[in-house]
Design a protein around this motif. Structure first.
Motif, PDB file in Angstrom:
ATOM      1  N   THR A 101     -29.937  17.757 -40.651  1.00 26.40           N
ATOM      2  CA  THR A 101     -29.625  17.616 -39.228  1.00 26.40           C
ATOM      3  C   THR A 101     -30.384  16.407 -38.679  1.00 26.40           C
ATOM      4  N   ILE A 102     -29.720  15.631 -37.829  1.00 27.19           N
ATOM      5  CA  ILE A 102     -30.369  14.513 -37.142  1.00 27.19           C
ATOM      6  C   ILE A 102     -30.116  14.654 -35.646  1.00 27.19           C
ATOM      7  N   ASN A 103     -31.157  14.452 -34.864  1.00 33.07           N
ATOM      8  CA  ASN A 103     -31.013  14.368 -33.418  1.00 33.07           C
ATOM      9  C   ASN A 103     -31.122  12.907 -33.001  1.00 33.07           C
ATOM     10  N   TYR A 104     -30.122  12.429 -32.284  1.00 30.82           N
ATOM     11  CA  TYR A 104     -30.116  11.062 -31.764  1.00 30.82           C
ATOM     12  C   TYR A 104     -30.282  11.089 -30.249  1.00 30.82           C
ATOM     13  N   PHE A 105     -30.927  10.057 -29.723  1.00 31.83           N
ATOM     14  CA  PHE A 105     -31.075   9.901 -28.273  1.00 31.83           C
ATOM     15  C   PHE A 105     -30.846   8.439 -27.924  1.00 31.83           C
ATOM     16  N   ASP A 106     -29.952   8.166 -26.983  1.00 27.40           N
ATOM     17  CA  ASP A 106     -29.614   6.779 -26.654  1.00 27.40           C
ATOM     18  C   ASP A 106     -30.099   6.359 -25.269  1.00 27.40           C
ATOM     19  N   GLY A 107     -31.015   7.141 -24.699  1.00 30.83           N
ATOM     20  CA  GLY A 107     -31.504   6.827 -23.359  1.00 30.83           C
ATOM     21  C   GLY A 107     -30.826   7.642 -22.288  1.00 30.83           C
ATOM     22  N   ASN A 108     -29.610   8.116 -22.574  1.00 21.29           N
ATOM     23  CA  ASN A 108     -28.858   8.944 -21.641  1.00 21.29           C
ATOM     24  C   ASN A 108     -28.590  10.334 -22.196  1.00 21.29           C
ATOM     25  N   LYS A 109     -28.104  10.367 -23.408  1.00 19.47           N
ATOM     26  CA  LYS A 109     -27.650  11.618 -24.010  1.00 19.47           C
ATOM     27  C   LYS A 109     -28.351  11.881 -25.329  1.00 19.47           C
ATOM     28  N   GLU A 110     -28.395  13.168 -25.679  1.00 18.64           N
ATOM     29  CA  GLU A 110     -28.835  13.567 -27.003  1.00 18.64           C
ATOM     30  C   GLU A 110     -27.613  13.977 -27.814  1.00 18.64           C
ATOM     31  N   PHE A 111     -27.595  13.584 -29.061  1.00 11.06           N
ATOM     32  CA  PHE A 111     -26.496  13.908 -29.963  1.00 11.06           C
ATOM     33  C   PHE A 111     -27.076  14.582 -31.197  1.00 11.06           C
ATOM     34  N   LYS A 112     -26.483  15.703 -31.598  1.00 16.17           N
ATOM     35  CA  LYS A 112     -26.930  16.384 -32.814  1.00 16.17           C
ATOM     36  C   LYS A 112     -25.867  16.205 -33.881  1.00 16.17           C
ATOM     37  N   VAL A 113     -26.299  15.710 -35.033  1.00 19.03           N
ATOM     38  CA  VAL A 113     -25.408  15.535 -36.181  1.00 19.03           C
ATOM     39  C   VAL A 113     -25.837  16.538 -37.244  1.00 19.03           C
ATOM     40  N   LYS A 114     -24.914  17.419 -37.627  1.00 21.74           N
ATOM     41  CA  LYS A 114     -25.214  18.472 -38.590  1.00 21.74           C
ATOM     42  C   LYS A 114     -24.480  18.211 -39.906  1.00 21.74           C
ATOM     43  N   THR A 115     -24.780  19.034 -40.897  1.00 18.77           N
ATOM     44  CA  THR A 115     -24.136  18.925 -42.202  1.00 18.77           C
ATOM     45  C   THR A 115     -22.615  18.870 -42.053  1.00 18.77           C
ATOM     46  N   GLY A 116     -22.013  17.851 -42.636  1.00 23.23           N
ATOM     47  CA  GLY A 116     -20.571  17.690 -42.568  1.00 23.23           C
ATOM     48  C   GLY A 116     -20.082  16.887 -41.378  1.00 23.23           C
ATOM     49  N   ASP A 117     -20.968  16.576 -40.438  1.00 23.42           N
ATOM     50  CA  ASP A 117     -20.594  15.764 -39.276  1.00 23.42           C
ATOM     51  C   ASP A 117     -20.639  14.281 -39.632  1.00 23.42           C
ATOM     52  N   TYR A 118     -19.918  13.500 -38.850  1.00 22.87           N
ATOM     53  CA  TYR A 118     -19.987  12.055 -39.019  1.00 22.87           C
ATOM     54  C   TYR A 118     -19.807  11.373 -37.671  1.00 22.87           C
ATOM     55  N   GLY A 119     -20.272  10.147 -37.606  1.00 21.61           N
ATOM     56  CA  GLY A 119     -20.176   9.397 -36.365  1.00 21.61           C
ATOM     57  C   GLY A 119     -20.454   7.928 -36.606  1.00 21.61           C
ATOM     58  N   ILE A 120     -20.348   7.156 -35.534  1.00 17.43           N
ATOM     59  CA  ILE A 120     -20.581   5.713 -35.587  1.00 17.43           C
ATOM     60  C   ILE A 120     -21.666   5.375 -34.584  1.00 17.43           C
ATOM     61  N   ILE A 121     -22.668   4.638 -35.038  1.00 10.40           N
ATOM     62  CA  ILE A 121     -23.737   4.171 -34.162  1.00 10.40           C
ATOM     63  C   ILE A 121     -23.463   2.693 -33.879  1.00 10.40           C
ATOM     64  N   ARG A 122     -23.392   2.345 -32.599  1.00 11.36           N
ATOM     65  CA  ARG A 122     -22.918   1.023 -32.195  1.00 11.36           C
ATOM     66  C   ARG A 122     -24.019  -0.029 -32.171  1.00 11.36           C
ATOM     67  N   ARG A 123     -23.632  -1.236 -32.478  1.00  6.12           N
ATOM     68  CA  ARG A 123     -24.551  -2.365 -32.417  1.00  6.12           C
ATOM     69  C   ARG A 123     -24.932  -2.668 -30.962  1.00  6.12           C
ATOM     70  N   ASN A 124     -26.039  -3.376 -30.818  1.00  6.04           N
ATOM     71  CA  ASN A 124     -26.545  -3.788 -29.510  1.00  6.04           C
ATOM     72  C   ASN A 124     -26.858  -2.603 -28.597  1.00  6.04           C
ATOM     73  N   HIS A 125     -27.352  -1.517 -29.211  1.00  6.33           N
ATOM     74  CA  HIS A 125     -27.797  -0.360 -28.442  1.00  6.33           C
ATOM     75  C   HIS A 125     -29.179   0.072 -28.929  1.00  6.33           C
ATOM     76  N   LEU A 126     -29.871   0.806 -28.065  1.00  5.96           N
ATOM     77  CA  LEU A 126     -31.153   1.395 -28.412  1.00  5.96           C
ATOM     78  C   LEU A 126     -30.942   2.872 -28.724  1.00  5.96           C
ATOM     79  N   VAL A 127     -31.433   3.299 -29.866  1.00  7.88           N
ATOM     80  CA  VAL A 127     -31.231   4.677 -30.305  1.00  7.88           C
ATOM     81  C   VAL A 127     -32.483   5.179 -30.998  1.00  7.88           C
ATOM     82  N   LYS A 128     -32.934   6.379 -30.619  1.00  7.34           N
ATOM     83  CA  LYS A 128     -33.993   7.065 -31.342  1.00  7.34           C
ATOM     84  C   LYS A 128     -33.367   8.187 -32.159  1.00  7.34           C
ATOM     85  N   TYR A 129     -34.012   8.513 -33.270  1.00 14.00           N
ATOM     86  CA  TYR A 129     -33.512   9.633 -34.056  1.00 14.00           C
ATOM     87  C   TYR A 129     -34.656  10.312 -34.794  1.00 14.00           C
ATOM     88  N   ASN A 130     -34.467  11.582 -35.085  1.00 15.21           N
ATOM     89  CA  ASN A 130     -35.424  12.279 -35.936  1.00 15.21           C
ATOM     90  C   ASN A 130     -34.684  13.269 -36.827  1.00 15.21           C
TER      91      ASN A 130
END
Length: 260
Positions: free
Chosen positions: A33-62
């Motif tokens: 599991t990964i938790n992402y934060f882009d300054g506005n929202k938190e996003f949780k990515v779990k087993t089997g999930d997928y997504g795209i992280i965009r260029r020219n953005h600030l993102v934290k993850y753990n």
């Protein structure tokens, strides 16, 4: 080698560990599991999930797994060189996008699942993709994503630099991100000298000094009012280590975080 046996797989250039995203990348989480934060929202990515992280953005993850053996992912980088070459072939018409999120969640499709499993024959014994097939497999995935999400054309093939933004609003939103002043300048659409000049005109102090004070005031609030421990907050507030945080805190307030 089976996909599920991988620790991780990068197709294309590896992404930077910095919180500034310099190139688009696709993430498929095999396990964990990964938790992402882009300054506005938190996003949780779990087993089997997928997504795209965009260029020219600030993102934290753990990551939610301490055991690296249990954390497995596939990352496909869509760097600018690859995308420009790709669009020379397909010649997509690019317009403006209304999508502002740093994390994109494509429409679910079995085509992505099939793509992930199609990677298996290309793995070497070391669990990496043969470089001869990088662009072939990246092109296949990109075509799948664009077929299901045509609005992403305006994101992937926008090769411009960030537009000029309101510094005050941007910095008050993103001061917790541990990136350089040069990155902040770039993301607000300014040269470094113009950023410093505009910043000091608005905040009446240098960006470096303002960032430290802003983070420390937030730290004081979290410790005093939210009963947070210094060890829980210093990384989230953009400090690289606990000793530096404690030193800066005491220098500003005259007492250590533990004495609040």
């Amino acid at each position: 080698m089976n996909v599920s046996e991988l620790k991780s797989c990068y197709i294309g250039p590896q992404i930077s560990p910095e919180q500034f995203i310099s190139e688009h990348f696709f993430l498929y989480l095999i396990s964990g599991t990964i938790n992402y934060f882009d300054g506005n929202k938190e996003f949780k990515v779990k087993t089997g999930d997928y997504g795209i992280i965009r260029r020219n953005h600030l993102v934290k993850y753990n990551k939610m797994y301490d055991d690296e053996q249990k954390f497995k992912k596939i990352i496909v980088t869509f760097d600018q060189v690859f995308l420009k070459k790709f669009n020379e072939q397909y010649k997509f018409h690019v317009g403006e996008t209304k999508i502002k999120d740093a994390i994109l969640r494509p429409k679910p499709t079995v085509l992505v699942e099939n793509f992930v499993y199609s990677l298996t024959p290309y793995f070497t014994r070391e669990g990496v993709i043969n470089p001869d097939f990088f662009d072939l497999k990246r092109s296949e995935l990109l075509l799948i994503l664009l077929k299901e999400n045509p609005e992403y054309i305006n994101i992937f093939f926008d090769f411009g630099i960030p537009e000029k933004l309101d510094i005050e609003a941007f910095m008050n939103k993103n001061y917790k991100f541990n990136v350089s002043i040069e990155r902040f300048a770039y993301l607000t659409g300014r040269s470094l000298s113009a950023f410093k000049r505009d910043f000091e005109r608005i905040f009446n102090q240098t960006p470096s000094r303002w960032l430290v004070q802003k983070r420390l005031h937030e730290a004081h609030f979290l410790i005093e009012k939210k009963n947070k421990k210094p060890t829980e907050i210093y990384l989230d507030l953009g400090f690289e280590d606990l000793s530096h945080f404690s030193f800066a805190f005491k220098k500003m307030f005259g007492y250590s975080p533990s004495q609040v």
